[in-house]
Every structure is written in C-alpha cells, then in structure tokens.
Motif scaffolding. Structure first.
Motif, PDB file in Angstrom:
ATOM      1  N   THR A 289      -4.324  -9.361   3.416  1.00 31.89           N
ATOM      2  CA  THR A 289      -5.415  -8.853   4.240  1.00 31.89           C
ATOM      3  C   THR A 289      -6.474  -8.229   3.334  1.00 31.89           C
ATOM      4  OG1 THR A 289      -5.970  -7.452   6.153  1.00 31.89           O
ATOM      5  CG2 THR A 289      -4.363  -6.560   4.640  1.00 31.89           C
TER       6      THR A 289
ATOM      7  N   ASP B 190      -0.418   8.582  13.515  1.00 28.94           N
ATOM      8  CA  ASP B 190       0.258   7.429  12.922  1.00 28.94           C
ATOM      9  C   ASP B 190       1.032   7.883  11.676  1.00 28.94           C
ATOM     10  OD1 ASP B 190       0.877   4.787  12.627  1.00 28.94           O
ATOM     11  OD2 ASP B 190      -1.057   4.182  11.783  1.00 28.94           O
TER      12      ASP B 190
ATOM     13  N   PHE C 265     -11.962  -0.932   5.319  1.00 23.63           N
ATOM     14  CA  PHE C 265     -12.058   0.356   6.026  1.00 23.63           C
ATOM     15  C   PHE C 265     -12.134   1.561   5.102  1.00 23.63           C
ATOM     16  CE2 PHE C 265      -7.511   0.719   5.236  1.00 23.63           C
ATOM     17  CZ  PHE C 265      -7.025  -0.577   5.408  1.00 23.63           C
TER      18      PHE C 265
ATOM     19  N   TRP D  34       0.817  -1.220   0.000  1.00 20.84           N
ATOM     20  CA  TRP D  34       0.000   0.000   0.000  1.00 20.84           C
ATOM     21  C   TRP D  34       0.847   1.265   0.000  1.00 20.84           C
ATOM     22  CZ3 TRP D  34       0.309  -3.979   3.299  1.00 20.84           C
ATOM     23  CH2 TRP D  34       0.723  -3.762   4.614  1.00 20.84           C
TER      24      TRP D  34
ATOM     25  N   HIS E  37       1.767   1.993  16.408  1.00 12.49           N
ATOM     26  CA  HIS E  37       0.517   1.737  17.129  1.00 12.49           C
ATOM     27  C   HIS E  37       0.793   1.598  18.629  1.00 12.49           C
ATOM     28  CE1 HIS E  37      -1.446  -0.141  13.268  1.00 12.49           C
ATOM     29  NE2 HIS E  37      -1.059   1.110  13.102  1.00 12.49           N
TER      30      HIS E  37
ATOM     31  N   GLU F  95       2.674  -3.375  15.627  1.00 12.17           N
ATOM     32  CA  GLU F  95       3.233  -2.240  14.884  1.00 12.17           C
ATOM     33  C   GLU F  95       3.791  -1.210  15.857  1.00 12.17           C
ATOM     34  OE1 GLU F  95       1.200  -0.830  11.424  1.00 12.17           O
ATOM     35  OE2 GLU F  95       1.719   1.261  11.852  1.00 12.17           O
TER      36      GLU F  95
ATOM     37  N   ASP G 277       4.919  -5.035  12.237  1.00 15.50           N
ATOM     38  CA  ASP G 277       4.885  -3.947  11.263  1.00 15.50           C
ATOM     39  C   ASP G 277       5.913  -2.927  11.728  1.00 15.50           C
ATOM     40  OD1 ASP G 277       3.063  -5.027   9.557  1.00 15.50           O
ATOM     41  OD2 ASP G 277       1.585  -3.420   9.733  1.00 15.50           O
TER      42      ASP G 277
ATOM     43  N   TRP H   9       2.125 -11.894   4.245  1.00 16.52           N
ATOM     44  CA  TRP H   9       0.704 -11.979   4.612  1.00 16.52           C
ATOM     45  C   TRP H   9      -0.172 -11.146   3.685  1.00 16.52           C
ATOM     46  CZ3 TRP H   9      -0.901  -7.078   5.987  1.00 16.52           C
ATOM     47  CH2 TRP H   9      -0.069  -6.249   6.753  1.00 16.52           C
TER      48      TRP H   9
ATOM     49  N   HIS I  76      -3.030  -5.556   0.859  1.00 12.30           N
ATOM     50  CA  HIS I  76      -4.492  -5.577   1.022  1.00 12.30           C
ATOM     51  C   HIS I  76      -5.055  -5.915  -0.355  1.00 12.30           C
ATOM     52  CE1 HIS I  76      -3.186  -2.443   3.932  1.00 12.30           C
ATOM     53  NE2 HIS I  76      -4.219  -2.796   4.667  1.00 12.30           N
TER      54      HIS I  76
ATOM     55  N   ASP J 243       5.669  -1.246   7.336  1.00  9.91           N
ATOM     56  CA  ASP J 243       4.427  -0.498   7.151  1.00  9.91           C
ATOM     57  C   ASP J 243       4.812   0.981   7.291  1.00  9.91           C
ATOM     58  OD1 ASP J 243       1.909   0.442   6.948  1.00  9.91           O
ATOM     59  OD2 ASP J 243       1.047  -0.765   8.551  1.00  9.91           O
TER      60      ASP J 243
ATOM     61  N   GLU K 290      -3.839  -7.067  14.405  1.00 12.89           N
ATOM     62  CA  GLU K 290      -2.865  -5.970  14.551  1.00 12.89           C
ATOM     63  C   GLU K 290      -3.472  -4.908  15.460  1.00 12.89           C
ATOM     64  OE1 GLU K 290      -1.125  -4.587  10.835  1.00 12.89           O
ATOM     65  OE2 GLU K 290      -0.962  -2.581  11.671  1.00 12.89           O
TER      66      GLU K 290
ATOM     67  N   LYS L 244      -4.305  -1.545  17.518  1.00  8.38           N
ATOM     68  CA  LYS L 244      -4.131  -0.094  17.353  1.00  8.38           C
ATOM     69  C   LYS L 244      -5.206   0.576  18.205  1.00  8.38           C
ATOM     70  CE  LYS L 244      -3.727   3.539  13.842  1.00  8.38           C
ATOM     71  NZ  LYS L 244      -3.757   3.894  12.414  1.00  8.38           N
TER      72      LYS L 244
ATOM     73  N   TRP M 100      -6.545  -6.048  10.620  1.00  6.03           N
ATOM     74  CA  TRP M 100      -6.401  -4.772  11.322  1.00  6.03           C
ATOM     75  C   TRP M 100      -7.778  -4.136  11.310  1.00  6.03           C
ATOM     76  CZ3 TRP M 100      -6.551   0.334   8.916  1.00  6.03           C
ATOM     77  CH2 TRP M 100      -6.565   1.338   9.899  1.00  6.03           C
TER      78      TRP M 100
HETATM   79  C1  XUL Z   1      -2.962   1.050   9.642  1.00  5.85           C
HETATM   80  C2  XUL Z   1      -2.162  -0.163   9.429  1.00  5.85           C
HETATM   81  C3  XUL Z   1      -2.599  -1.061   8.334  1.00  5.85           C
HETATM   82  C4  XUL Z   1      -2.395  -2.511   8.624  1.00  5.85           C
HETATM   83  C5  XUL Z   1      -2.963  -3.439   7.589  1.00  5.85           C
HETATM   84  O1  XUL Z   1      -2.517   1.842  10.688  1.00  5.85           O
HETATM   85  O2  XUL Z   1      -1.175  -0.368  10.092  1.00  5.85           O
HETATM   86  O3  XUL Z   1      -1.932  -0.709   7.169  1.00  5.85           O
HETATM   87  O4  XUL Z   1      -1.056  -2.821   8.779  1.00  5.85           O
HETATM   88  O5  XUL Z   1      -4.289  -3.195   7.308  1.00  5.85           O
END
Ligand code: XUL
Ligand code: CO
Length: 428
Positions: A129, A295, A133, A38, A259, A256, A284, A127, A89, A327, A220, A222, A176
């Motif tokens: 996902t 973030d 969102f 991403w 997070h 992460e 992450d 991985w 994703h 990430d 994950e 957060k 997540w």
């Molecule tokens: C958002 C985040 C996402 C997840 C995967 O803060 O960390 O990118 O890692 O959905």
C-alpha cells in the motif's frame, strides 16, 4: 539459523501447527498469517505523550543500511514464527528522499534487496500500500484533497507502490483512506471528493492490470481517526461506494477488527456484510480495548472473537488472495524486541484456536440447525413464492386476512440457549 536480533530461535505454539490438516486444508493455508511492516519494523512506541522506547534501526549505520537491516530483522522474525507473508506501506520500507525521484530510487534499492531476501527465505508479500496520510502534504486528504497537485502526488505514490507490489509478487493492494474524510462540512465538497476518489481507484486498477497485477485491490473501512468522519466508514458504506462507482469487479474489503469496533459493530458483523456482498477479501487482525475508544491496535487474544471471525472466514469459503495480517503492536511498556515474538505467538495461537473452535461449531451443527429451523417458513409454498418474486402486496394482504393468528407462527430467538451452546461446544 543466523540469529541477530531476537533471542528466541523457534516460536513454540500451543495451538498453531502449520501443516496440520483441518477440513482438508493445511492450517497455514486457512490462516495465512502476515507480519505488518509498520508496527513491527518501524514503530518505536511513541505516542501523543511520549517518545519512542525501542530503537528500530536494527544496527544500521545510514538510512539505506537501516532499511536493509529492517529487511534482515523481518526475515529473522518470520523464520522464528514460521510464517510466510508480510504487508507494507511504501514509507515503511525505504527512507524518503528530498524529491519524489529520490524516494522512488530508494524504493528500488530496498525492494531489490527485499526480493533477494524473500527468495532466499521463501517469503511472500500479502499486500502492499502507499502511505498517503503521514506527510503534511496530505493534511486535507490525498485522493480527496481539494488541491489537484496533491492528488497528482498521491497518484504518483500509488503508481510506484503498485510497481513495487507487483515486483515483489504481492497478491493484494490496499487502500486505507487515512486522510480521506473531513473535519467540517463547512469547507468540504463531499460529492467532488468522493467522485475524485473513485477516479483515482479506477486509475489504479487500469495501471495495476496494465503492469500485470492479478491480485485483489482492497478498501479497508474505518469510521474515524485520524479524521472525524472517514469516507470508508464501514463495510456497508464501502459496499455502496464500490457499487455506485462500478468497482466491485476489482475491489474487495480488508476488514480490521478494531475498525469494526470503532464503527459500533462487531468484527463478525463487518465480515458478514463483506461476505454477503461478495466482497470478503482479507483481514487486519487486532483488537481494541473495551475501556478505550480509539484504535489501540493490540494483538488479539480474545478467543471468542477469533472463533467468531474464523467461523465467518470458513463460511466465506476461506482466503484466496487475502490472509490474516497482524495490524497490531506490543504495548509501549513491552519495550524489548523479544516482546514482538511473544506478541505474534499470542495472536497466532489465539487464531489457531479460533479456527479449531469454528470447525467444532460447524461440526456440532446445533447453531446452524437452529438458524435453519428459524427460517423454515421461507421454504413453505408461501415463503418460496415470495422468494420467487411471485407475490404482491394484494396477494399477501389476502393471505394475512385469512390467517388471523400470526402469533402462532412465531418462536423464541433463544439467544441465551445459543450462547450457552457455544460454551458447551468450546469447553467440552
Ligand atoms: C490504520 C490502519 C492502516 C492500514 C494500512 O488504522 O489500519 O495501518 O491497515 O494503511
Ligand atoms: Co489496518
């Protein structure tokens, strides 16, 4: 190599040496670095105040072609960086169609191409996902939506993302909870939302195992952003959730760094909580900015942080299905494609040095020795008897009455000595 997008041919590292043996294992297997699809292939640097600054269509002519070009750019980048893994994703890898069927068809077309390129270049999926969102349908949540049709749509998306993950040989599948939280309790049925989320996770496990997924499912944590209160607040909260809903057999945590900071914890705190609950899974890798409260997903360059992280990873016995997924994104002002290469080199070298430092701390032994001595009274006959569950409040009260001078048994925590010892080990 056929270079198309990046100027650099081969990344030069100061500390990362993939095949160097450290504690009996190659560095690349200790670290298992991954590219995040991403940030790397999709994000163009837009923020709340400004549009994108870097075109990520990679010369593609139409939607399908653009997403194939992203795969080409990914392969080129991974070869430049000498890293093996990536994470995605569903929405990162293929254009959304007008219907669910059309979107799934696009995912089939691109994942066929990906599979071909992965085997040609020897690359692997850490991985996958589902992005539940971004789309407006998820404005009130996906697995915790008040609306059953939205929940069903999320289930369909997760089903397909699992299929693509299995097709590409992924070792992990992440949840997540991007919109799984709330803004106000005035409109929220928390109990129903959490029960429904757990039901969805059980369905994902059942379907994943049915289609041959042998890897780990991850949550994950957060605490906030995008919702004010995210249900997967931190490692402790998620551990309690997994235990309550009988999901610990299949789920681990994807921790992460940024997070952890948002939850008011250190990165190593979150990793330790995961480890002691048997939930350490994947990472992450990124960092926040100490002056900003959101973030920021920056590439990690703080070597103290990477050292403490790798110390925890070694203590947890290393990665099995997990790894270190960056990430992270270059700052908006770092607006050239080549900045992506520099960013990964910075993060990879910071972690390679962190690994070497962690090994030095373990081999030096002073930190562990101090900790062991601090708890040595738990190895005396009384300590062992308590640990064997053989004491009662009455027996301990009797012991305390007979041992008036408790203060005598207390030593200094010596925090400053320990912090200085870390510097002494790192900068010898
Ligand atoms: C958002 C985040 C996402 C997840 C995967 O803060 O960390 O990118 O890692 O959905
Ligand atoms: Co993340």
């Amino acid at each position: 190599m056929n270079r198309k997008f990046f100027t650099c041919e081969k990344a030069q590292y100061r500390w990362y040496n993939p095949n160097e043996i450290i504690m009996g294992k190659e560095m690349k297997d200790h670290l298992k670095f991954a590219v995040s699809y991403w940030h790397t292939l999709c994000s163009e640097g837009a923020d709340m105040f400004g549009r994108g600054v870097l075109d990520k269509s990679f010369g593609g002519k139409d939607p399908i072609d653009i997403y194939k070009c992203k795969v080409d750019a990914l392969m080129e980048l991974m070869n430049i960086l000498s890293i093996d893994y990536f994470c995605f994703h569903d929405a990162d890898i293929a254009p959304e169609g007008k219907t669910l069927k059309e979107t799934n068809y696009n995912l089939d077309v691109i994942s066929d191409y990906m599979q071909e390129q992965m085997s040609k270049n020897g690359k692997k999926l850490l991985w996958g996902t589902a992005n539940c969102f971004n789309h407006p349908r998820y404005m009130h949540g996906a697995g915790t939506s008040p609306y059953v049709d939205v929940y069903a749509y999320a289930a369909a998306q997760i089903k397909k993302a699992l299929e693509v993950t299995v097709k590409l040989g992924g070792n992990g599948y992440v949840f997540w909870g991007g919109r799984e939280g709330y803004e106000t309790l005035l409109n929220t049925d928390m109990a129903l939302e959490l029960d429904n989320m757990a039901r969805l996770l059980h369905m994902a496990v059942d379907y994943g195992r049915k289609i041959g997924f042998k890897g780990d499912f991850y949550i994950e944590p957060k605490p906030k952003e995008p919702t004010k209160h995210q249900y997967d607040f931190d490692s402790s909260t998620v551990a309690g959730f997994l235990q309550k809903y009988d999901l610990t057999k299949d789920f681990k945590l994807n921790i992460e760094a940024n997070h952890a900071t948002l939850a008011g914890h250190t990165f190593e705190h979150e990793l330790t909580v995961a480890r002691i609950n048997g939930l350490f899974g994947s990472i992450d890798a990124n960092t926040g900015d100490s002056l900003l409260g959101w973030d920021t997903d920056q590439f990690p360059t703080n070597v103290y942080d990477t050292t403490m992280c790798m110390l925890e990873v070694l203590r947890a016995g290393g990665f099995t299905n997990g790894g270190l997924n960056f990430d992270a994104k270059a700052r908006r002002g770092s607006c050239a494609l080549d900045d992506i290469v520099d960013s990964y080199v910075a993060g990879i070298d910071a972690f390679a040095l962190g690994l070497k430092n962690a090994v030095k701390i373990i081999e030096d032994g002073r930190i562990d020795e101090f900790k062991n001595n601090r708890y040595s009274s738990w190895n005396t006959s009384l300590g062992l008897s308590i640990r064997n569950d053989s004491e009662t409040l009455e027996s301990l009260a009797k012991y305390a009455e007979e041992n008036a001078d408790v203060m005598k048994s207390i030593g200094s925590g010596r925090q400053e000595y320990l912090e200085n010892t870390i510097n002494d080990i790192l900068f010898k």
